[in-house]
Design an enzyme around this catalytic site. Structure first.
Site, PDB file in Angstrom:
ATOM      1  N   CYS A  56       0.775  -0.974  -0.113  1.00  0.00           N
ATOM      2  CA  CYS A  56       0.110  -0.072   0.073  1.00  0.00           C
ATOM      3  C   CYS A  56       0.816   1.318   0.102  1.00  0.00           C
ATOM      4  O   CYS A  56       0.201   2.415  -0.195  1.00  0.00           O
ATOM      5  CB  CYS A  56      -0.906   0.192   1.184  1.00  0.00           C
ATOM      6  SG  CYS A  56      -1.828  -1.545   1.208  1.00  0.00           S
ATOM      7  N   HIS A 316      -8.824   4.021  -1.464  1.00  0.00           N
ATOM      8  CA  HIS A 316      -7.658   3.352  -1.483  1.00  0.00           C
ATOM      9  C   HIS A 316      -7.095   2.310  -2.638  1.00  0.00           C
ATOM     10  O   HIS A 316      -7.185   1.238  -2.433  1.00  0.00           O
ATOM     11  CB  HIS A 316      -7.471   2.711   0.076  1.00  0.00           C
ATOM     12  CG  HIS A 316      -6.055   2.308   0.290  1.00  0.00           C
ATOM     13  ND1 HIS A 316      -5.025   2.881  -0.415  1.00  0.00           N
ATOM     14  CD2 HIS A 316      -5.731   1.167   1.042  1.00  0.00           C
ATOM     15  CE1 HIS A 316      -4.044   2.016   0.169  1.00  0.00           C
ATOM     16  NE2 HIS A 316      -4.381   1.365   1.013  1.00  0.00           N
TER      17      HIS A 316
END
Length: 369
Positions: A56, A316
């Site tokens: 991420c 995200h």
């Protein structure tokens, strides 16, 4: 998505793609040269393209690599691009018969926190970190939920946010429980998206008369897990490496956390945002809940944290998130954030986290400040 993001970045910078001498491209899922395929949408100019994957933290890692090219005088102008098109549902741990890169993290969390049952891995890990914080410092589920309340409220003013709805604290606490204390409205969603940034050295900026469009990166740190990561759930979700990356970035920049006015940080889950307040030095360890209750994370407080709505509301898309944070902070420092503008923003801090692990902290300054 990538073509649109690159073109918007070029238009914003006031330069053509022919000026770009190198590109670093981040994505988590997909074949190895997807970065080239995305860049080819702008033309095949022969420039070097490097693909990167740091979970991420991938987007900010692409930004880090492009900054290294500029700082090392290997390019005068470089592109950082991140994108992701994700499958529906929660992230899993499906491997291809090899060692899973999170095996030590998951095994350690299982030993420390017990079986996760049917809960997805990521919210389970960050929920256990929140549970530990509550045991050590008395942090309440309401304080964690207030983080999500704040971010959903901020997202109403962000046209780029995946979700732009405001919720009451009761609605957030009452939404579907994922793993105590995290409810659905305290978790970042599955998202598609792309973001791009143009980096250039000062000579290039002055030559092209781009001073009014420029924001400076004055400090940047990238760190990986530290030896004590298996000590407790908070360490396992990257607290130590975030601290290390922040120290590197602040030292380079010559600032303290209190010198910033606006922060975009990695709120993949509301628990992690509160933990990150402490990792970044916005408050002492154990005082994240107090910072929330005093309103020092929103307009009228000490900082405005995640004015974009954060990952919880903005979305995200893993490879793009770090560069989307960069874009938001650039708009803030240039006074272009519209209704979500932070008054007097001159210094900004960005934090982007990937389990497995990588943490990138970046300090930005309004050009000429």
């Amino acid at each position: 998505m990538s073509r649109e993001a690159i073109q918007k970045a070029l238009d914003d910078a006031g330069v053509s793609f022919d000026s770009v001498e190198a590109a670093n491209v981040g994505y988590v899922f997909g074949d190895s040269t997807k970065g080239q395929r995305a860049v080819y949408e702008m033309g095949r100019t022969g420039i070097p393209v490097v693909n990167c994957n740091n979970n991420c933290a991938t987007g900010s890692t692409a930004l880090y690599l492009s900054r290294q090219l500029i700082a090392g005088n290997l390019a005068r102008c470089a592109l950082a691009l991140g994108f992701e098109k994700m499958q529906k549902g929660a992230l899993g741990l499906d491997g291809q018969g090899d060692v899973n890169p999170l095996d030590k993290h998951v095994d350690g969390m299982t030993e420390l926190g017990g079986d996760r049952g049917k809960a997805p891995v990521a919210p389970w890990m960050f929920a256990l970190a929140g549970q530990q914080h509550s045991k050590q410092y008395g942090t309440t589920k309401e304080q964690f939920a207030k983080v999500a309340y704040k971010n959903h409220k901020h997202s109403v003013n962000n046209p780029y946010a995946q979700f732009q709805d405001e919720y009451t604290l009761e609605e957030i606490l009452g939404s579907k429980l994922i793993f105590e204390p995290l409810t659905k409205l305290q978790c970042s969603p599955t998202s598609d998206g792309a973001a791009a940034a143009i980096l250039a050295n000062e000579e290039f900026v002055k030559e092209h008369k781009l001073e009014d469009k420029a924001v400076e990166i004055i400090g940047m740190g990238l760190a990986t897990d530290v030896e004590n990561m298996l000590l407790d759930p908070i360490s396992l979700v990257g607290f130590g490496m975030a601290q290390m990356a922040a120290t590197k970035a602040y030292t380079q920049a010559g600032i303290k956390a209190t010198d910033a006015q606006v922060v975009e940080l990695h709120d993949c889950f509301s628990t992690n945002e509160l933990l990150t307040y402490e990792a970044l030095g916005l408050c002492s360890e154990g005082e994240g809940g107090k910072l929330v209750d005093e309103g020092d994370n929103t307009y009228g407080g000490r900082w405005v944290i995640n004015p974009s709505g954060g990952l919880i509301s903005k979305g995200h898309p893993l490879g793009a998130s770090g560069i989307a944070q960069c874009a938001e902070l650039n708009w803030q420092l240039r006074g272009l954030a519209g209704k979500r503008q932070v008054d007097g923003a001159k210094v900004a801090i960005q934090h982007n986290l990937g389990l497995g692990g990588a943490a990138v902290v970046t300090v930005y300054q309004k050009y000429g400040s």
